[in-house]
Design a protein around this motif. Structure first.
Motif, mmCIF file in Angstrom:
data_model
loop_
_atom_site.group_PDB
_atom_site.id
_atom_site.type_symbol
_atom_site.label_atom_id
_atom_site.label_comp_id
_atom_site.label_asym_id
_atom_site.label_seq_id
_atom_site.Cartn_x
_atom_site.Cartn_y
_atom_site.Cartn_z
ATOM 1 N N ASP A 53 0.867 7.561 -6.843
ATOM 2 C CA ASP A 53 0.006 6.763 -5.990
ATOM 3 C C ASP A 53 -0.553 5.628 -6.839
ATOM 4 N N LYS A 54 -0.830 4.480 -6.178
ATOM 5 C CA LYS A 54 -1.357 3.329 -6.912
ATOM 6 C C LYS A 54 -2.548 2.752 -6.167
ATOM 7 N N LEU A 55 -3.547 2.368 -6.937
ATOM 8 C CA LEU A 55 -4.719 1.709 -6.394
ATOM 9 C C LEU A 55 -4.879 0.387 -7.127
ATOM 10 N N TYR A 56 -5.053 -0.695 -6.363
ATOM 11 C CA TYR A 56 -5.354 -2.005 -6.925
ATOM 12 C C TYR A 56 -6.811 -2.334 -6.618
ATOM 13 N N TYR A 57 -7.559 -2.808 -7.628
ATOM 14 C CA TYR A 57 -8.926 -3.284 -7.440
ATOM 15 C C TYR A 57 -8.991 -4.726 -7.937
#
Length: 113
Positions: A53-57
């Motif tokens: 899973d990937k999260l971009y902030y």
């Protein structure tokens, strides 16, 4: 064992004229925290991660998140979550720099993936 640390991400940005700059802030078998630094006009093409899973902030700047076949406007403070296998990317469509924190879990190359 990794050490706890207070980080100021912008101080670790790797700006490059020729392509998106990448730097790693933290890495363990469970998680990778990196920075993607985009000069105006730069992009990270649509891609997907199997088993992660990937999260971009968005730390600073603005542009577009690429998600499947959509382009979503984004700006500092926004978050995009791309679950396992969902195509995603980033495009700096502005005239300013764009700095994004990327968090992947588990970390690429870990035995958990």
């Amino acid at each position: 064992m990794p050490h706890a640390a207070l980080l100021r991400p912008a101080e670790h940005a790797a700006w490059r004229a020729d392509t998106m700059g990448k730097s790693t802030l933290f890495e363990s078998p469970r998680m990778l925290v990196g920075l993607n630094a985009f000069e105006p006009g730069q992009a990270h093409a649509l891609h997907a991660h199997a088993g992660m899973d990937k999260l971009y902030y968005v730390i600073e700047g603005q542009g577009h998140f690429l998600l499947d076949d959509s382009e979503l406007p984004m700006r500092a403070g926004d978050v995009l979550v791309a679950p396992d296998g969902v195509p995603h990317g980033v495009r700096n469509s502005s005239s300013e720099r764009l700095l994004i924190m990327a968090i992947l879990a588990p970390a690429p190359g870990s035995s958990h993936a």
